[in-house]
Design an enzyme around this catalytic site. Structure first.
Site, short mmCIF file in Angstrom:
data_model
loop_
_atom_site.label_atom_id
_atom_site.label_comp_id
_atom_site.label_asym_id
_atom_site.label_seq_id
_atom_site.Cartn_x
_atom_site.Cartn_y
_atom_site.Cartn_z
N ASN A 99 0.87 -1.19 0.00
CA ASN A 99 0.00 0.00 0.00
C ASN A 99 0.90 1.22 0.00
OD1 ASN A 99 -2.21 -1.61 0.26
ND2 ASN A 99 -2.74 -0.99 2.34
N GLY A 100 0.43 2.30 -0.65
CA GLY A 100 1.23 3.53 -0.67
C GLY A 100 1.73 3.80 -2.08
N GLU A 483 -21.31 20.31 0.06
CA GLU A 483 -21.47 18.92 0.47
C GLU A 483 -22.61 18.24 -0.30
OE1 GLU A 483 -19.75 16.88 1.84
OE2 GLU A 483 -21.07 15.30 2.57
N GLU A 490 -20.76 12.18 -6.46
CA GLU A 490 -20.07 10.92 -6.11
C GLU A 490 -20.86 9.69 -6.48
OE1 GLU A 490 -19.62 11.88 -1.81
OE2 GLU A 490 -17.74 10.80 -2.05
C1 F6R Z 1 -16.96 12.05 0.37
C2 F6R Z 1 -15.88 11.47 1.13
C3 F6R Z 1 -14.50 12.00 0.92
C4 F6R Z 1 -13.76 12.08 2.28
C5 F6R Z 1 -12.30 12.48 2.06
C6 F6R Z 1 -11.57 12.64 3.38
O1 F6R Z 1 -18.18 11.44 0.64
O2 F6R Z 1 -16.08 10.57 1.89
O3 F6R Z 1 -14.51 13.25 0.30
O4 F6R Z 1 -14.42 13.01 3.09
O5 F6R Z 1 -11.67 11.51 1.28
O6 F6R Z 1 -11.62 11.46 4.10
P1 F6R Z 1 -11.38 11.42 5.66
O7 F6R Z 1 -12.51 12.18 6.29
O8 F6R Z 1 -11.41 9.98 6.00
O9 F6R Z 1 -10.06 12.08 5.93
#
Ligand code: F6R
Length: 607
Positions: A99-100, A483, A490
């Site tokens: 991963n990465g 949002e 999405e």
């Molecule tokens: C949209 C969504 C992404 C995450 C983003 C950050 O529905 O889920 O835009 O918000 O990838 O992810 P986190 O919050 O896990 O750092």
């Protein structure tokens, strides 16, 4: 995003690995594979698409006796989703999962001057490893030779990695390393289990060891030799794992996303537990004398969490009178930012593993700033890196499109603003009391009112075509517009933008015609007349208007009526449910996989 599992022991390993990979499925992936080293030598199986295709590839094959086995779900970064690009990658004697991102893979490929079987960055790892292993002066101790070859390989890699590697000279062993991408293991009576997050280990191990950045080593069924970056042996630090399986069930809902939308009242109630006393808000995680030190705040996050940060900036400014800046983590980290050393740096993340947010956090920490994480996953990399953290209490979120984590983030930021405002005495008694009444009321607001879901379902059939959606709002309703648009694009794959309502006339209004759908967030408690004028301008140019409002509005083509409240945050939370349900219904009508939309991953652990 990519996921890793591994196992050393005598249990049947194909089903163990496939079950582990299933637990990682919700993170999003486009191919998967496993490799086993046991009595039958090295065996690999890889397949494009869902895990069921890998199950077909594995067929009747079952491991016999002791094995070392590794598995992976891949979310394509270098090279398209294909069987050749799926992990594990291998050469003659070894297989690797990773991963990465190996940033210098192109230079390494050129240096190795070999024929490669894939377009991935990962494949260089196994080439380097085998090259170093062949050149080991004394291979009489295969374990030492394997470790030395791994070390020499790691020294040549730039970028981020979690690696598991099996090789024929080390039967019953897995070589591993972590830098920048999560990796953990747990030992039980029947063997040693690896994973890139808790989920595959829950129900199998009671305890786990989260590898620290720079740690690497070699594992057998019952022991792990863990080394730090200097090669010095370190004692593994164990942490408890939850006892019950994390597999969330849909509980009668069509999708996890729908279930998670309906879970929001419970999530908000959980967030408030123990934090409201009469008219006071308390956050035990943050001593008030600690908060008082800071002159301002930087909020930093990605995607939906960034939208929560934007909403939080309005709340912290208004209620705690703090100067706030909001940063997109992926932009922030390369900007050479000038930070106020007296400010507090807050990162917001559902997963706690988002690479850009984690790196931004490290950057701020490196500049000496105090840091706070608002995060949904305890023990995640972000929680472990930040000085302090507040857990979001949203419970596991399975739908790739974030819903309940967003409402949890906004509610937590609202509490933070009130707590901080109280500490700074920026809120008079009356104001605080009104806010706390609204905070309590928000729990009920998030239960969609009778009939609204049906109405949105019926309405959605009119909004499946057109050339685009504009979600517009002002003040707190601008982040909500962003949002709403993100949720829709999405999962429906339709073009949607969130825009400040007052900005439409500065350009985007040129797009207005009957096939441009405007979703207007018209809050009665926040600049209603201003937004109304902005919507009228669009209506005059024939845009099709869907108004989400508690007020009558005769210029709308469709109204989604919300309940009348006297506080903008209550309108915010009810409108949030409406935009989430709208996205869900449009995407469902279009026949899309709502929980696992194309090209997306739940946890974005690459930059
Ligand atoms: C949209 C969504 C992404 C995450 C983003 C950050 O529905 O889920 O835009 O918000 O990838 O992810 P986190 O919050 O896990 O750092």
């Amino acid at each position: 995003m990519c996921g890793i599992v591994g196992y050393i022991g005598a249990r049947e390993a194909t089903s163990l690995l496939l079950t582990g990979l299933k637990e990682l499925e919700y993170r999003g992936y486009d191919s998967a594979g496993i490799a086993l080293l046991g009595r039958d030598g090295l065996r690999s199986f890889r397949a494009v698409g869902k895990l069921v295709n890998l199950v077909t590839k594995v067929g009747d094959y079952r491991s016999q006796g002791a094995v070392a086995a590794i598995g992976h779900t891949r979310w394509a970064t270098h090279g398209k989703p294909s069987e050749e690009n799926a992990h594990p990658h291998g050469l003659r004697h070894s297989r690797v999962v990773h991963n990465g991102i190996i940033e210098n893979h192109a230079a390494l490929r050129a240096m190795l001057a070999k024929k490669f079987a894939s377009q991935t960055d990962t494949e260089v790892i196994v080439h380097l490893f085998e090259k170093h292993l062949e050149n080991m002066p004394d291979a009489s101790d295969p374990e030492l030779a394997g470790l030395a070859a791994l070390r020499a390989t790691l020294d040549e890699l730039h970028g981020a990695y979690a690696i598991l590697l099996i090789t024929e000279s080390l039967p019953g062993k897995i070589l591993f390393a972590r830098k920048g991408s999560p990796l953990q293991f747990g030992i039980t009576a029947d063997g040693c289990h690896f994973a890139s997050s808790d989920a595959p280990l829950v129900g199998i191990c009671r305890e786990t060891v989260y590898l620290e950045d720079g740690q690497w080593g070699i594992a057998s069924a019952d022991t792990v030799r863990l080394l730090d970056a200097q090669g010095i042996r370190v004692e593994p630090k164990t942490a408890a794992l939850p006892a019950s399986s994390l597999v969330a069930q849909k509980e009668g809902f069509r999708t996890f996303m729908e279930k998670e939308i309906y879970e929001q009242p419970r999530v908000l109630a959980d967030i408030l537990t123990g934090r409201l006393r009469d008219d006071a808000v308390t956050l035990e995680e943050l001593p008030t004398d600690w908060l008082q030190r800071f002159s301002g705040v930087t909020l930093c996050a990605c995607g939906t969490s960034y939208h929560a940060a934007l909403a939080g900036s309005y709340l912290l400014e208004r209620l705690a009178r703090l100067p706030v800046r909001v940063e997109i983590a992926s932009e922030f980290r390369y900007r050479d930012p000038v930070l106020d050393p007296a400010g507090l740096f807050i990162v917001i993340s559902q997963s706690g593993e988002t690479a850009d947010t984690l790196e931004a956090l490290k950057l701020a920490k490196g500049q000496g700033l105090a840091t706070l994480a608002l995060c949904n996953v305890d023990n995640s990399s972000i929680v472990r890196t930040a000085d302090r953290s507040i857990l979001l209490r949203a419970g596991i979120e399975k739908g790739v499109a974030s819903t309940k984590a967003f409402s949890a983030q906004v509610m937590t930021l609202w509490l933070l603003a009130l707590y901080w405002g109280t500490a700074k005495a920026t809120l008079c008694r009356d104001r605080l009391s009104r806010e706390v009444i609204a905070v309590r009321a928000a729990v009920g607001v998030m239960t969609p009112p009778q009939g609204i879901h049906d109405r949105i379902h019926r309405l959605s059939k009119r909004y499946l075509h057109g050339h685009g959606f504009f979600f517009i709002g002002r003040d707190l309703f601008y982040p909500l517009a962003l949002e709403g648009a993100l949720k829709l694009k999405e999962i429906s794959y339709l073009h949607a933008e969130g825009y400040p309502a007052g900005e439409m006339k500065h350009g985007p209004i040129a797009l207005a015609d009957a096939r441009l759908f405007t979703i207007a967030l018209m809050a009665r408690n926040s600049l209603y007349d201003k937004v109304r004028s902005n919507v009228e301008e669009l209506s005059a140019r024939d845009s099709t208007i869907v108004a989400i409002t508690a007020e009558p509005f005769d210029l709308a083509d469709d109204i989604i009526q919300i309940r009348p409240y006297d506080h903008p945050m209550l309108e915010f939370f009810e409108m949030l449910t409406v935009v989430q349900l709208l996205a869900l219904e449009v995407a469902t009508r279009l026949g899309n996989d709502v929980d696992m939309p194309r090209n997306l991953a739940k946890s974005v652990t690459v930059e």
